[in-house]
Motif scaffolding. Structure first.
Motif, PDB file in Angstrom:
ATOM      1  N   ASN A   1       3.259   6.074   8.745  1.00 24.90           N
ATOM      2  CA  ASN A   1       2.777   6.633   7.488  1.00 24.90           C
ATOM      3  C   ASN A   1       3.623   7.828   7.105  1.00 24.90           C
ATOM      4  N   ALA A   2       3.658   8.122   5.808  1.00 21.30           N
ATOM      5  CA  ALA A   2       4.241   9.359   5.309  1.00 21.30           C
ATOM      6  C   ALA A   2       3.092  10.257   4.854  1.00 21.30           C
ATOM      7  N   ASN A   3       3.403  11.486   4.534  1.00 15.98           N
ATOM      8  CA  ASN A   3       2.393  12.430   4.059  1.00 15.98           C
ATOM      9  C   ASN A   3       1.995  12.049   2.639  1.00 15.98           C
ATOM     10  N   ASN A   4       0.901  11.307   2.502  1.00 15.94           N
ATOM     11  CA  ASN A   4       0.459  10.857   1.186  1.00 15.94           C
ATOM     12  C   ASN A   4      -1.062  10.706   1.179  1.00 15.94           C
TER      13      ASN A   4
ATOM     14  N   SER B   1      -2.805   7.712   1.347  1.00 16.93           N
ATOM     15  CA  SER B   1      -3.221   6.381   1.787  1.00 16.93           C
ATOM     16  C   SER B   1      -3.744   6.437   3.214  1.00 16.93           C
ATOM     17  N   GLY B   2      -5.016   6.109   3.388  1.00 20.39           N
ATOM     18  CA  GLY B   2      -5.583   6.098   4.720  1.00 20.39           C
ATOM     19  C   GLY B   2      -7.082   6.311   4.713  1.00 20.39           C
ATOM     20  N   ALA B   3      -7.679   6.208   5.894  1.00 20.83           N
ATOM     21  CA  ALA B   3      -9.116   6.448   6.059  1.00 20.83           C
ATOM     22  C   ALA B   3      -9.380   7.948   6.044  1.00 20.83           C
ATOM     23  N   TYR B   4     -10.540   8.331   5.537  1.00 20.25           N
ATOM     24  CA  TYR B   4     -10.841   9.761   5.428  1.00 20.25           C
ATOM     25  C   TYR B   4     -12.328  10.024   5.602  1.00 20.25           C
TER      26      TYR B   4
ATOM     27  N   GLY C   1     -22.541  15.600  -0.988  1.00 17.54           N
ATOM     28  CA  GLY C   1     -22.459  14.333  -0.293  1.00 17.54           C
ATOM     29  C   GLY C   1     -21.434  14.370   0.821  1.00 17.54           C
ATOM     30  N   LEU C   2     -21.661  13.578   1.839  1.00 15.69           N
ATOM     31  CA  LEU C   2     -20.731  13.409   2.951  1.00 15.69           C
ATOM     32  C   LEU C   2     -20.224  11.981   2.894  1.00 15.69           C
ATOM     33  N   LEU C   3     -18.891  11.811   2.854  1.00 18.52           N
ATOM     34  CA  LEU C   3     -18.300  10.506   2.603  1.00 18.52           C
ATOM     35  C   LEU C   3     -17.481  10.016   3.792  1.00 18.52           C
ATOM     36  N   TYR C   4     -17.436   8.709   3.942  1.00 17.66           N
ATOM     37  CA  TYR C   4     -16.477   8.053   4.815  1.00 17.66           C
ATOM     38  C   TYR C   4     -15.872   6.915   4.013  1.00 17.66           C
ATOM     39  N   GLY C   5     -14.542   6.924   3.880  1.00 14.76           N
ATOM     40  CA  GLY C   5     -13.947   5.910   3.024  1.00 14.76           C
ATOM     41  C   GLY C   5     -12.494   5.636   3.327  1.00 14.76           C
ATOM     42  N   PHE C   6     -11.908   4.835   2.468  1.00 13.54           N
ATOM     43  CA  PHE C   6     -10.504   4.467   2.571  1.00 13.54           C
ATOM     44  C   PHE C   6      -9.911   4.499   1.170  1.00 13.54           C
ATOM     45  N   GLN C   7      -8.814   5.235   1.019  1.00  8.48           N
ATOM     46  CA  GLN C   7      -8.112   5.320  -0.259  1.00  8.48           C
ATOM     47  C   GLN C   7      -6.662   4.897  -0.070  1.00  8.48           C
ATOM     48  N   SER C   8      -6.131   4.179  -1.050  1.00  7.44           N
ATOM     49  CA  SER C   8      -4.746   3.747  -0.932  1.00  7.44           C
ATOM     50  C   SER C   8      -4.181   3.420  -2.301  1.00  7.44           C
ATOM     51  N   ARG C   9      -2.894   3.706  -2.454  1.00  9.92           N
ATOM     52  CA  ARG C   9      -2.156   3.182  -3.586  1.00  9.92           C
ATOM     53  C   ARG C   9      -1.792   1.741  -3.296  1.00  9.92           C
ATOM     54  N   PHE C  10      -1.537   0.965  -4.358  1.00 14.19           N
ATOM     55  CA  PHE C  10      -0.979  -0.365  -4.169  1.00 14.19           C
ATOM     56  C   PHE C  10      -0.070  -0.685  -5.344  1.00 14.19           C
ATOM     57  N   PHE C  11       1.083  -1.299  -5.005  1.00 17.73           N
ATOM     58  CA  PHE C  11       2.088  -1.682  -6.000  1.00 17.73           C
ATOM     59  C   PHE C  11       2.501  -0.500  -6.878  1.00 17.73           C
TER      60      PHE C  11
ATOM     61  N   PHE D   1       0.795  -1.223   0.000  1.00 21.92           N
ATOM     62  CA  PHE D   1       0.000   0.000   0.000  1.00 21.92           C
ATOM     63  C   PHE D   1       0.834   1.282   0.000  1.00 21.92           C
ATOM     64  N   MET D   2       2.159   1.179  -0.042  1.00 20.53           N
ATOM     65  CA  MET D   2       3.042   2.342  -0.180  1.00 20.53           C
ATOM     66  C   MET D   2       2.737   3.417   0.861  1.00 20.53           C
ATOM     67  N   THR D   3       2.525   3.001   2.104  1.00 16.75           N
ATOM     68  CA  THR D   3       2.122   3.951   3.143  1.00 16.75           C
ATOM     69  C   THR D   3       3.251   4.874   3.585  1.00 16.75           C
TER      70      THR D   3
END
Length: 417
Positions: free
Chosen positions: A135-138, A140-143, A167-177, A47-49
């Motif tokens: 984590n680094a500043n990127n 990837s994470g819950a938001y 809209g109001l969102l709750y989610g998770f975004q991440s890079r992979f590979f 996930f390149m966190t």
């Protein structure tokens, strides 16, 4: 005489012991032959966190019961470690969640809807993760996010043009590979869209019965300002030599729940290897529910449930095992043959025209050839993308062209047990 022998014997043994102690001692240093140990953080490698990122371009295949299916092009920029903004254009190939591949096969640019989107994301635990070195500043994470969408072009001239919605969102975004991207979110929108746009007419922007809760999934590629890092071998990250004989799979559901419209789709599956061969047998259950209730005067309800079997042949498994790139773990490209038996229940009616009330139940049998790729991650996550050439035969209900073979596509993300 005895007094003389005792000192002589003492001196003899003393000299003997001294001679033993005087044996020269040498020291030699040899080079350590043990290879250096490299401890792999598999989560970070996938996930390149821990790779800093300030800006990111992304192109993703989007699918939901609210936005339909299409391709999203976006640009996200970090204002603060915990705050980002995004601008995107969404090309809606279909108002229904039918799959991007099947829509691209019959692509017609005149049938594409365009939507503009502005979004802000607050990665609420990013600062704490950075302080702990997790984590680094990127990106990837819950938001928690805030979004505004506005139609730019609608192909249907009868559709309501007042289609702006927040809209109001709750989610998770991440890079992979390195260049992959996944974004899954649950959103509360103030105006229904997608296949329901034609029903909106000219209702007010904040009418209570417009609100809908829905899920959305985006999977695609990302390009950004991160440096190309040297990652560990793929097999070390995803545990290629893992041996699995069976697994349960639960797909993340697609839902859209409002006061007037409700949709829910999901599936469960159990997959088991056939001996030590690259063959497996999968049993699956699929459930789909759709309900439309127009202010109490008209209702339209459709329920579908099916059970089926699928034979899968992971045709490169033996080759990948010989080269140390795979194991017997249900991961890799596969070809399949599947059949599903379904029950379809349809009800509709109107208080103004009771003579048109319908209550029907019919059965269907579907056969399909599939080509896909499945990948397990961290023993608890799976991604399964496939294209199917399928033919359905309905019993008890027919319509023109219902037995014609069609091409369908699907990307499923879920959990394994």
């Amino acid at each position: 005489m005895k007094n003389i022998l005792n000192p002589l014997l003492f001196l003899f043994f003393y000299q003997l012991s001294y001679a033993q102690d005087s044996i020269p001692v040498t020291f030699r240093q040899e080079t350590d032959t043990l290879a250096k140990q490299h401890f792999i953080d598999r989560y970070e490698n996938v996930f390149m966190t821990k790779v800093p990122t300030r800006q990111m371009f992304k192109a993703t295949a989007a699918g939901s019961e609210i936005q339909g299916s299409g391709i999203n092009f976006g640009y996200e920029y970090k204002l603060l470690p915990s705050l980002s903004v995004e601008a995107s254009v969404y090309s809606q190939l279909s108002p229904f969640n039918t799959g991007v591949a099947s829509e691209l096969l019959h692509f017609n640019w005149k049938q594409v809807n365009l939507w503009g989107n502005a979004k802000a994301r607050w990665y609420y635990n990013m600062n704490k993760r950075i302080e702990k070195g997790l984590n680094a500043n990127n990106f990837s994470g819950a938001y928690i996010g805030f979004t505004y969408e506005q139609s730019l072009y609608l192909r249907n001239s009868y559709s309501n043009k007042n289609t702006g919605r927040i809209g109001l969102l709750y989610g998770f975004q991440s890079r992979f590979f390195n260049h992959g991207l996944i974004d899954f979110a649950v959103g509360l929108y103030n105006k229904e869209a997608g296949q329901f746009t034609v029903f909106d007419q000219h209702q007010g922007f904040f009418r209570f019965n417009n609100f809908v809760l829905g899920t959305q999934t985006n999977i695609g590629i990302a390009l950004g300002d991160w440096k190309k890092s040297v990652t560990s071998p793929l097999c070390d990250v995803i545990i290629c030599d893992e041996l699995i004989h069976d697994q349960f799979k639960i797909e993340m559901p697609n839902i859209a729940i409002g006061l007037q419209h409700q949709i829910a789709r999901g599936s469960f599956a159990y997959e088991r290897k056939l001996g030590d061969s690259p063959l497996s047998l999968q049993a699956n259950l699929v459930y789909s529910f759709y309900n439309h209730n127009q202010t109490g005067f008209y209702h339209d309800r459709f329920t579908y449930a099916s059970a089926g079997l699928e034979f899968r042949y992971y045709f490169l498994q033996n080759y990948r095992i010989r080269h140390g790139k795979a194991g017997g773990n249900f991961s890799g490209p596969y070809a399949g043959l599947k059949s599903n038996y379904g029950m379809n229940m349809y009800k509709s009616g109107s208080v103004f025209q009771p003579e048109f009330h319908r209550d029907e139940t019919f059965r269907s049998l579907t056969h399909a050839l599939t080509l896909g790729y499945q990948q397990r991650l961290f023993k608890r996550i799976y991604i399964d993308g496939s294209i199917s050439y399928q033919k359905t035969r309905n019993y008890g209900f027919h319509y023109s062209g219902d037995s014609r073979p069609v091409l369908m596509s699907k990307i499923a993300v879920g959990f394994t047990f």
